[in-house]
Design an enzyme around this catalytic site. Sequence first.
Site, PDB file in Angstrom:
ATOM      1  N   CYS A 110       0.908  -1.427  -0.422  1.00  0.00           N
ATOM      2  CA  CYS A 110       0.104  -0.230  -0.076  1.00  0.00           C
ATOM      3  C   CYS A 110       0.971   1.150  -0.378  1.00  0.00           C
ATOM      4  O   CYS A 110       0.640   1.512  -0.643  1.00  0.00           O
ATOM      5  CB  CYS A 110      -1.053   0.024   1.418  1.00  0.00           C
ATOM      6  N   HIS A 148      -2.092   6.601   4.653  1.00  0.00           N
ATOM      7  CA  HIS A 148      -0.930   5.936   4.708  1.00  0.00           C
ATOM      8  C   HIS A 148      -0.184   6.301   4.362  1.00  0.00           C
ATOM      9  O   HIS A 148       1.071   5.851   3.728  1.00  0.00           O
ATOM     10  CB  HIS A 148      -1.454   4.282   4.229  1.00  0.00           C
TER      11      HIS A 148
END
Length: 559
Positions: free
Chosen positions: A73, A128
């Site tokens: 990610c 993130h």
Amino acid sequence: MSKTVTALALITGAMAAKQPHLVFFLADDYGFADVGYHAKMYGHNLNPVKTPNLDALSATGIRLENYYIQPVCSPTRATLLTGRYVFHHGVHVPFIDSSRSTLPLNESTLAERLKSAGYATHMIGKWHLGFRTWAHTPTERGFDTYMGYYAGSQDYYNHQSLCWPGSVENGCFENTTGPLQEPVTGLDLHNGREVFNSTEYSTIFYTDEASAVIAAHAAKYAVSSQGDRVTMSTPLFLYLPYQAVHVGNKPEISHPEYGLNQAPQWYVDMYADVADPARRNLSAMITVMDEAAGNVTAALQTAGMWKDTIFIFSTDVSPLSELPLPALCNVFSDAVQFYTNGDCVLVVQNGGPLPTSSNYPLFGGKGSLWQGGVRGVGFVCGGDLASFGFGNLPRLSHVLIHVSDWNPTLCEFAGGCPMPSAQPLDGVSAWGALTSGGNMSNRTEIVHDLCLPWMGGSCLERITEPTAPGAMFASIVKGDFKLIVGQKNDGYKPHVFNIAADPGEANDLIGTAAGAATAKELLGVLAEYAKGAGVAHDRDPIDPKSNPMLHGGVWMPWE
């Protein structure tokens, strides 16, 4: 100057002056074969998922069939926004929520660059990329507004993020949570700097937010209209990194309401014929996301903006899939939360295994350098791409494209970004290749990763024998050939595959003279890249001050 050249110059100038709205829809952990058109293209008929909107949108534009992302990610997001390889920006693996790790502030972002080109910039969804200070959060990194969450995963309904410790002992303050020794959890939904509460399913919630942003932009900037096309005085950049279809929180004794694969029951019922409950729920999650893509484009149409929009769909990561057991043993553990590090046994959670995704016909999945871990779903579409110079539509494109390329490509779509990248770009603009309709590209190679022992951080987790000759974790594609080193526990031997003829990477060519020569060449290319590489920024220390229990039960900047 000839009349032909003059006419071409006028056309090119007109296109540059007309700035398109740019919408980037980023799916999370989306399987290569879990979009309808890939299931049909590659003959995968095991519980196919209903994706009518993605199929229809992509069928009007350009399906990217040689498109690459990063294996996990945070690296994909950092590479997308900076336009730089992981060994340059230093983010090789996902951040631990409680750590000090962040995307370095000396990196500029795509949002900042598009803002300099006159765009209104908005972000909705998963960040993130670290949040130690406000300076590291979206509204300080180029976005006018932000609605979303900072961590890597969370509950789809109550928006609480259960801390993920990676391989760090007490990385989520388990030793402070009493006899249960559970990772800490906290609310993680933010409207700019304000904490926000909602119980709406995140995919639907983010779509509603996106529709509101689009409507507000049209109300503020509309100048004139002609038919179903409304001219705006300011173009829109809307970055939509959805939570879907990443797993939610792992259920805990203190939080039995958490679930890995959450979807509204109405959508789950659509797949009543699917026997496996995990696959059934994942299919439902995908269909909600597919509907979201349709609803976002419908909002653009309602606002009169669709015909002036370039819409990009991409996955950030290809998920864990139907991997053979030996391959699971080679997936580095930090990217895999639900497999044991030793004997690679699947850990059963909440009465069942992880949602079953499909990367067919590719080998491998999330966290690996195999094709199933780095090749992704992607397409470009819009209401009137021809007006922006796109030709030969619709089509399949086999142009080599990497997620880093979107930074310079979107700037070229915008007619140029006055703000240069703060650091040298690795991305190559695909504007010419996408608009021309051909398969020629300025990109000839992609380095998926390059981890060396001296880089520190997560590289020392992925390189278990740092003093061994040739120790590295790396992969590069050049032409039809791909080199992988460090993915197998075999003393850092190189492996070579002809991925054009062998997309499943079943036939290692290293034992042939041609394969050995290719390995030597590509190792030389990696050695040149290593000269300009930097240290890893992805395993900074856990900071006790990050504990959401110190901030009213909320994940938020703490410095």
